[in-house]
Scaffold this motif. Structure first.
Motif, short mmCIF file in Angstrom:
data_model
loop_
_atom_site.label_atom_id
_atom_site.label_comp_id
_atom_site.label_asym_id
_atom_site.label_seq_id
_atom_site.Cartn_x
_atom_site.Cartn_y
_atom_site.Cartn_z
N ILE A 68 -3.84 -3.09 -5.18
CA ILE A 68 -3.97 -1.72 -4.71
C ILE A 68 -3.66 -0.48 -5.99
O ILE A 68 -4.24 0.62 -5.61
CB ILE A 68 -3.32 -1.54 -3.25
CG1 ILE A 68 -2.93 -3.24 -2.54
CG2 ILE A 68 -2.60 -0.60 -2.98
CD1 ILE A 68 -2.05 -3.07 -1.80
N ALA A 69 -2.89 0.23 -6.31
CA ALA A 69 -2.35 1.11 -6.70
C ALA A 69 -3.30 1.24 -7.69
O ALA A 69 -4.13 2.01 -7.76
CB ALA A 69 -1.05 1.32 -7.51
N HIS A 120 2.19 -0.46 -11.77
CA HIS A 120 3.08 0.39 -11.99
C HIS A 120 2.82 1.65 -12.21
O HIS A 120 1.70 1.87 -13.33
CB HIS A 120 4.48 0.23 -11.81
CG HIS A 120 5.31 -0.79 -11.58
ND1 HIS A 120 5.80 -0.09 -9.82
CD2 HIS A 120 5.86 -2.07 -11.36
CE1 HIS A 120 5.90 -2.06 -9.34
NE2 HIS A 120 6.87 -2.28 -10.87
N VAL A 121 2.32 2.63 -11.69
CA VAL A 121 1.71 3.88 -11.89
C VAL A 121 2.67 4.56 -13.49
O VAL A 121 4.16 4.16 -13.15
CB VAL A 121 1.62 5.51 -11.17
CG1 VAL A 121 1.31 6.66 -11.83
CG2 VAL A 121 1.51 4.14 -9.91
N THR A 122 1.49 4.90 -14.45
CA THR A 122 2.70 5.55 -16.08
C THR A 122 2.02 6.53 -15.96
O THR A 122 1.57 7.37 -15.14
CB THR A 122 1.80 4.44 -17.21
OG1 THR A 122 1.49 4.84 -17.61
CG2 THR A 122 2.40 3.02 -16.51
N LEU A 178 0.73 -1.00 -0.14
CA LEU A 178 0.37 -0.37 0.19
C LEU A 178 1.03 1.76 -0.16
O LEU A 178 0.87 1.99 -0.46
CB LEU A 178 -0.74 0.01 1.43
CG LEU A 178 -1.81 1.13 1.46
CD1 LEU A 178 -2.52 1.40 -0.15
CD2 LEU A 178 -2.62 0.97 3.18
N ASP A 179 1.95 1.37 0.67
CA ASP A 179 2.27 2.57 0.98
C ASP A 179 3.66 2.51 0.17
O ASP A 179 3.29 3.98 -0.82
CB ASP A 179 3.34 2.61 1.93
CG ASP A 179 3.23 2.40 3.42
OD1 ASP A 179 1.38 2.82 3.93
OD2 ASP A 179 3.12 2.07 4.28
N ALA A 180 3.58 1.75 -1.01
CA ALA A 180 4.74 1.68 -2.31
C ALA A 180 3.87 2.42 -3.36
O ALA A 180 4.14 2.93 -4.11
CB ALA A 180 4.90 0.88 -2.92
N GLU A 210 3.81 5.95 -5.20
CA GLU A 210 4.56 5.72 -6.76
C GLU A 210 2.71 6.91 -7.47
O GLU A 210 3.54 7.37 -8.16
CB GLU A 210 4.22 4.50 -7.76
CG GLU A 210 5.09 3.93 -7.23
CD GLU A 210 4.78 2.45 -8.75
OE1 GLU A 210 4.07 2.70 -9.40
OE2 GLU A 210 5.81 1.85 -8.40
N TRP A 211 1.72 7.08 -6.86
CA TRP A 211 0.96 7.53 -6.89
C TRP A 211 1.64 9.12 -6.93
O TRP A 211 1.51 10.19 -7.75
CB TRP A 211 -0.10 7.47 -6.94
CG TRP A 211 -1.31 7.04 -7.34
CD1 TRP A 211 -1.45 5.40 -6.83
CD2 TRP A 211 -1.79 6.87 -9.09
NE1 TRP A 211 -2.65 4.93 -7.86
CE2 TRP A 211 -1.79 5.38 -9.10
CE3 TRP A 211 -1.56 8.11 -9.55
CZ2 TRP A 211 -3.68 6.06 -10.48
CZ3 TRP A 211 -2.67 8.02 -10.56
CH2 TRP A 211 -3.04 6.60 -11.44
#
Length: 206
Positions: free
Chosen positions: A161-162, A191-193, A91-93, A97-98
């Protein structure tokens, strides 16, 4: 597999990975029954623009609704985490990222339950012992559930989660290679792009 179903006022969104292999998104899935899936040609164009740091022509095609959720209109998503939530590292990761991708134009911020108000999103743990990495976002009820019973696939769990946080911020399903990839949009990203950041920021917080 990622799918979204409108159920009364609630939007139900899920991301699933089975046995470590990414399953193809369900053919019947859609981010919103009113919005069409983004065409492959448009996806290529807007992904290239976002990767180059340029604006996309119509960011509304990346949104789940016609406006920013009321609890996020100030650009800060306040969230609280259930005491029994077991995946803090992921969650923290995902939040980090966001926040990096949003570059200060919007952000996610954890608050303690004692500081929560009616606009605070709850992040909850409700395991389903089926071996899937699965989550569900209910923006109308300001709730996000993570249902996976173990962290056997931590990168997939972080991506789930992200992805659900993206829906909570108002992003719809988008394009292959994006975190918010939707039905029949493969491959997905964990991962967030840049395109995911555009879905939140462009035309709303920039």
């Amino acid at each position: 597999m990622r799918f979204t179903v409108k159920n009364s006022a609630a939007t139900i969104t899920a991301a699933t990975v089975l046995c470590g292999a990414v399953a193809a998104p369900a053919a019947h899935a859609a981010s919103d029954p009113v919005r069409s899936l983004i065409s492959p040609g448009t996806c290529t164009s807007i992904t290239n623009l976002a990767n180059d740091g340029k604006a996309v022509p119509d960011p509304s095609i990346l949104h789940d609704g016609d406006s920013v959720p009321a609890y996020f209109q100030d650009g800060v998503l306040d969230y609280k985490v259930a005491d029994n939530f077991p995946y803090r590292e992921q969650l923290d990761a995902a939040v980090a990222e966001w926040n990096e991708a949003l570059d200060g134009k919007a952000s996610l911020k954890e608050v303690q339950p004692s500081e929560a108000d009616e606009d605070t999103v709850a992040i909850l743990y409700k395991p389903e012992p089926n071996g899937y990495v699965q989550g569900a976002a209910y923006p109308d009820h300001k709730m996000l559930f993570i249902k996976t019973p173990n962290a056997q696939y931590p990168e997939a769990l972080q991506g789930t989660i992200a992805h659900e946080l993206g829906h909570i911020m108002g992003a719809g399903h988008s394009c292959a290679h994006a975190l918010m990839a939707g039905a029949n949009q493969n491959p997905i990203s964990y991962h967030v792009t840049p395109l995911d950041a555009v879905a939140i920021v462009q035309g709303q917080f920039d």
